[in-house]
Design an enzyme around this catalytic site. Structure first.
Site, short mmCIF file in Angstrom:
data_model
loop_
_atom_site.label_atom_id
_atom_site.label_comp_id
_atom_site.label_asym_id
_atom_site.label_seq_id
_atom_site.Cartn_x
_atom_site.Cartn_y
_atom_site.Cartn_z
N GLU A 166 14.73 -90.41 111.69
CA GLU A 166 14.81 -91.66 112.42
C GLU A 166 15.56 -91.31 113.68
OE1 GLU A 166 16.47 -95.08 110.34
OE2 GLU A 166 17.03 -95.77 112.34
N CYS A 184 20.23 -99.22 114.81
CA CYS A 184 18.93 -98.60 115.09
C CYS A 184 17.97 -99.63 115.66
CB CYS A 184 18.30 -98.04 113.83
SG CYS A 184 19.45 -97.43 112.63
#
Lengths: 525, 525
Positions: free
Chosen positions: A256, A293
Site C-alpha cells: 500500500e 492512507c
C-alpha cells in the site's frame, strides 16, 4: 543497551550494525530507548525459525491458531494503558480517544475477526466438484514479512495489525519489521504476542520482531526463498524497491503505497448543504493531522460561486485551526517538501505552508489551489502526495474538463462523489463515476473517505500505484487473508487424506463451501 | 503478401519489420503463408483500439458479452474441419481424435462455461454488508494481452483459449499475440471471433490479433499504461522478461512457465499393480509427444526390485514406441539440448536421446535416470525441463532421502503420489504429501497429471516458477476470471447507481452473493 530482538521465540541481543532512537513528535526530543539495526545474520535467523514455524503450523488445527489470536487480542485489551502510553510518546497521536478508545479496540477486534475466519474456514473458498473428484481451497503460503506503516501503530502494526492478523489466520508465521518511528510500541506488542503463543501452545516463532535493517537486507529478506509473501504499507519509494526485489525472485508482495483520494463535489451538493460539506471535509482532512492512507488530499470542484465559497470557508477554517502534531520529523520534512513541490508546479498556497514548528513536529494546516488546466498540463506533478494536513483543490471550468482531470489520475484507494440529494447532479454523477470508478478501489457517495470499516465488503486497495495489485484488499475479513495463501487442488485424493475443509463432512457445520456450483454449509451428500 | 493483422475491427496490412513462416513439423517443410512481424505502431494502434473497446464494454450487459462468447463457440464448432486442418499442418498434432474431437470441443465448451459465468456473475464474488452500507465485487480491469503457448493451438490459443475466455467473460477486450508456431490457426480463430462480434453487436475491437513483435516491443506492450493485465503461457526465459517489464510498470502478468510434475510411486503401489502403472505412465508421458504443461517429467521411486522392474519395463516400452512428432523445430532442438544438459549433469541415458530425425521434428522417446544423491547435489540442474517425450527417473535409497528430493523441488503445477490401495504405504504417503503439497498447485492420488479438467475446483497453477502467483488458476471457471479483474467497493453508493450485481434485487435470481456473511441467491431483504 539496545532493545533485544525477538527471534526463534527468544528475546536476544541483535547482531547489530548500529542503533537508532525514535523521536517524541510532541516535543521533538529523542526518546531514550535504543533499538538495534539488525544485520543479515538476524534476518537469516528469523527466516530459519519462521520456516520451521510454518511447517509446525501446518500441523495445527484452525482452532489452535484462532485461540492464539484471541488470547493475543485479550492481552492487547488488557494492556491498553501501556500500549497507548508508548504509542503516544512515539507518534504524538492522542491517547484518548484515538489510541486507547478507537485504534486499540479496532486492533483487538480485527484479531478476533481473523480468528473467527480462521476457525470457520470461510476465507479458504473450499470448492468441491463431486463429478470430477477434484476439491480445492486456499492454504498457507509460508512465512510472511510485515513492514508496518507509521500512521497506525496498533491497527496496521507489524505484529498487531491487519496484515499480521490475516497472515496468521491464513496459517503463516510473521516476521515483523517494526516501523522505525514507533519501535517501543511494536516491542510491547511482540511481548504480548509471545506470551499468547506460549500460553496457547503454538510455535513461539509464530511471531518474530526486528526493528530495522539496511535497505539491502530488507530487499534480500523479501526475496528470500523461505519467504511466502510480504505485506508492506509505507512510502512509495521504499515500497517500490522492495517490490523490485520480491518480483525478481517470484515472491508475492502486497503493497500500500500512496493515494491522494480525490473528492468530487458537484454543484447540487454544494447548493444543498455547503456548510455541512465544509465541516465534513475539515474533519476528514485534518483528522489524525491528515495522516491517513485515505486522507482527502485532492478536492475537485466545478467553477461557480458556491465552489468559491466552499474554498474560502475551508481556507478560513484551516487557518483558524491549530495544526496537529505530525508523526515524526521525517513526516514533517516530507510534508513541507511536498507543499513546496506543488507550489513549484504552480499551485497557489491559500493558507499554511511555511516552516516546521520548532519544538514540535508540525506544519500549519495547508490548502493549495490549482486550475484544471494547470493540473492537466502536469498531472503527475500535481498528484504529488502531501502526506499530512494539506489538501489541493482543483477547479475545473466544466464537466468535460473535470472528467479529463479524473481520467488523468493514477490509481487511488478511494474516490468520493458528492451530488445533489434531489437528483440535479445525476447526469454529471454518471459521467464522473464512469471515469472515477476504474481508478479507485472504493467509490463513495456523499461521504468522506477516511473511515475504513472492517467489513467483508471493504476494499482497502486499489489500482497501482495505490497498491501493487488491484484484486486484493488489506482490510476486510475474510478477503484480506487470501493474499497470504496458495490455491491447492486435491485431485482424486483419497477421502482420509483430504484437509478437514475439503472432507465430505462440513468441518464446523457452518463453513461455506461451493459444492457442485452452489454455496452451502451442508455435508457432501 | 503477408497475412493481415486484426486491429480496431479491421484486417489490415501490418506495419511490419519483417515476416516469418511456420513449419510443418511432420515434414520439416516451411509452410507457404507469410506472417508479419509487427512494429510498435501496430501494438500502439491495437492498444488504442482496445482501450476504447474496454470503455465500450463497460456499457454492455453481461448477457451481451455472454452472447458473443456463445456465438463464437458455435462458429468454432462449425469450423471444426478447417481449424483442425490448419492446426494439423502447423503443429503436427493428430486431426482426430486430438484436435477435432478433444481439443476443439473443450475449447468451445470452455467459451460456453465462461459465458455462463459471465451471465450469472458467479465469478465476481458480490459481497453485501447491509450494516455498513458497503458492497463489493470484481469488475473488469482493462485490455488483456494474451500470449498463447505452442502446445494447445485451440484450448490455450491467444484468441480462443482459457485466458481469452476468462478475460472476455470478466469484461475485457483481448489483444492476442499469436504463437509463432501456429499463426494461421490463430488467424482463423480471429476471423471467427470478429464475425461473432459483428453478429452479436459487441465492439469489434473486443479481439485483435498480431502475430509477432520484437522482444522489446513485447515488453513495452505488457507494460503499457493502457493494458489491464497479461496472460502468458510459454517458455520460462521469455516469460520472465515479460514479467520484469510488467512488474516494473505495476501491471499484472499471469504466467505459466515450466513444470516437471513429479510423480512419486511408493512400493505398495508397485506391488499391487506395477504393469498398470507402467501403462498409465507411458500413456501420460508420451501423450501429445509429452508436450503437455502437466507432462510427468520426473518420476521418484524408492530403491527396490519392483522399482527396477518398473524402470526396465518403461525403458523397453519407450524404446519400442515410435516417437511422436514434436510441435516445431525449436521444440525438437530444445528437447535435444535439455536431454544433453541432464546427461551432462550425470544422468544416465537409459533409452532415446540422439539426433533429431531428418525430415520430421522428432526425437526418440527418452528415459533418463539419476540417483537421489546426484539429484540432491544439483537440484536446479536436474530440474531442467525437457519439454517433450523425455522423463527422468530418480531413485532414492529410502523415504527420508525421497522427502529431501521433494523438499528440493521448485514450484510445480502438479504432484502425484501412487500408494498401496490397501494402506501399506500410508505412513510414507503422509511424509511425502506433507513435503509435496506446498510445492504444487494440484496434488493427485493414484492418477497421472496430464488430464486438466475444466472444473470449478481445478487449479492449473502453482508456486513459482510454475506460475507467477500461487493464488490463481488458468483453468477452471469461475476462478480463472478473477485474474483479469479489479476489486471495487461501493461505499454508501446510492441504490440506483450500484452495478446490477450489487443491487438489492438479485440480478438473475440465481447469482450467488455473500450477504451479511452468508452466501445466498436471495434479494437483499
Amino acid at each position: 543497551m539496545p532493545a533485544k530482538v525477538l527471534i526463534a521465540g527468544t528475546w536476544r541481543d541483535a547482531d547489530s550494525t548500529g542503533t537508532f532512537q525514535a523521536t517524541n513528535p510532541n516535543t521533538a526530543e529523542t526518546l531514550p530507548a535504543e533499538f538495534p539495526i539488525s544485520s543479515w545474520a538476524d534476518c537469516d535467523a528469523a527466516l530459519a525459525a519462521a520456516a520451521e514455524a510454518a511447517v509446525a503450523m501446518r500441523r495445527l488445527s484452525a482452532d489452535q491458531i484462532a485461540a492464539f489470536l484471541e488470547c493475543y487480542a485479550d492481552k492487547i485489551d488488557a494492556a491498553k494503558d501501556s500500549l497507548s502510553e508508548a504509542a503516544f510518546a512515539e507518534t504524538g497521536l492522542a491517547k484518548s480517544p484515538r489510541l486507547a478508545d478507537v485504534e486499540l479496540p479496532r486492533t483487538s477486534n480485527q484479531l478476533r475477526s481473523a480468528a473467527a475466519s480462521c476457525r470457520s474456514g470461510d476465507w479458504a473458498h473450499a470448492t468441491i466438484d463431486t463429478a470430477t473428484g477434484i476439491r480445492s481451497c486456499y492454504e498457507p503460503l509460508g512465512p510472511v514479512c510485515v513492514f508496518g506503516p507509521n500512521n497506525f501503530p496498533f491497527a496496521f502494526g507489524s505484529v498487531s495489525g491487519g496484515d499480521f492478523a490475516a497472515a496468521i489466520a491464513a496459517g503463516n508465521p510473521v516476521i515483523g519489521k517494526a516501523n522505525s518511528s514507533h519501535p517501543e510500541t511494536t516491542r510491547l506488542f511482540a511481548e504480548l504476542a509471545l506470551a499468547a503463543a506460549e500460553e496457547t501452545g503454538v510455535p513461539t516463532s509464530i511471531v518474530q520482531l526486528i526493528y530495522r535493517t539496511s535497505h539491502a537486507d530488507g530487499e534480500r529478506l523479501v526475496a528470500d526463498p523461505r519467504v511466502g509473501a510480504t505485506g508492506y504499507t509505507g512510502s512509495r519509494n521504499a515500497g517500490l524497491k522492495l517490490k523490485a526485489a520480491a518480483d525478481a525472485a517470484g515472491k508475492q508482495i502486497y503493497l500500500e503505497l500512496s493515494s491522494v483520494n480525490p473528492v468530487v463535489i458537484l454543484p447540487g451538493a454544494l447548493a444543498a448543504r455547503k456548510d455541512e460539506l465544509v465541516d465534513e471535509f475539515i474533519t476528514s482532512a485534518l483528522m489524525g493531522t491528515g495522516q491517513f492512507c485515505t486522507n482527502p488530499g485532492l478536492v475537485l470542484l466545478l467553477a461557480d460561486d458556491a465552489s468559491e465559497a466552499f474554498i474560502s470557508q475551508v481556507k478560513e477554517r484551516f487557518g483558524g485551526t491549530a495544526a496537529g502534531t505530525l508523526l515524526s520529523p521525517a513526516v514533517a520534512t516530507s510534508l513541507k517538501s511536498s507543499v513546496e513541490t506543488l507550489c513549484g508546479f504552480g499551485a497557489e498556497l491559500l493558507v499554511g505552508g511555511g516552516e516546521i514548528e520548532s519544538g514540535r513536529c508540525a506544519l500549519a494546516n495547508t490548502l493549495l489551489r490549482a486550475s484544471a488546466e494547470q493540473f492537466l498540463a502536469n498531472p503527475e506533478g500535481f498528484q504529488t502526495e502531501a502526506f499530512g494536513n494539506a489538501s489541493l483543490v482543483v477547479v475545473a471550468d466544466n464537466l468535460d474538463q473535470l472528467c479529463q482531470v479524473i481520467a488523468s489520475l493514477e490509481g487511488n484507494l478511494t474516490g468520493c462523489v458528492y451530488s445533489d440529494p434531489n437528483g440535479s447532479d445525476d447526469d454529471s454523477y454518471d459521467a464522473v463515476a464512469f471515469e472515477l470508478t476504474p481508478k479507485v478501489g472504493r467509490i463513495l457517495n456523499d461521504k468522506m473517505p477516511t473511515g475504513v470499516a472492517v467489513s467483508a465488503a471493504m476494499n482497502h486497495g486499489g489500482p497501482y500505484p495505490s497498491t501493487g495489485h488491484p484484486g486484493f484488499t488489506a482490510v476486510g475479513i475474510p478477503a484480506s487473508l487470501i493474499r497470504f495463501a496458495k490455491l491447492t487442488s486435491y485431485d482424486n485424493v483419497r477421502p482420509g487424506r483430504l484437509p478437514a475443509l475439503l472432507a465430505d463432512k462440513n468441518p464446523t457445520g457452518s463453513t461455506p463451501r461451493r459444492i457442485d456450483g452452489s454455496w452451502t454449509t451442508d455435508d457432501v451428500s
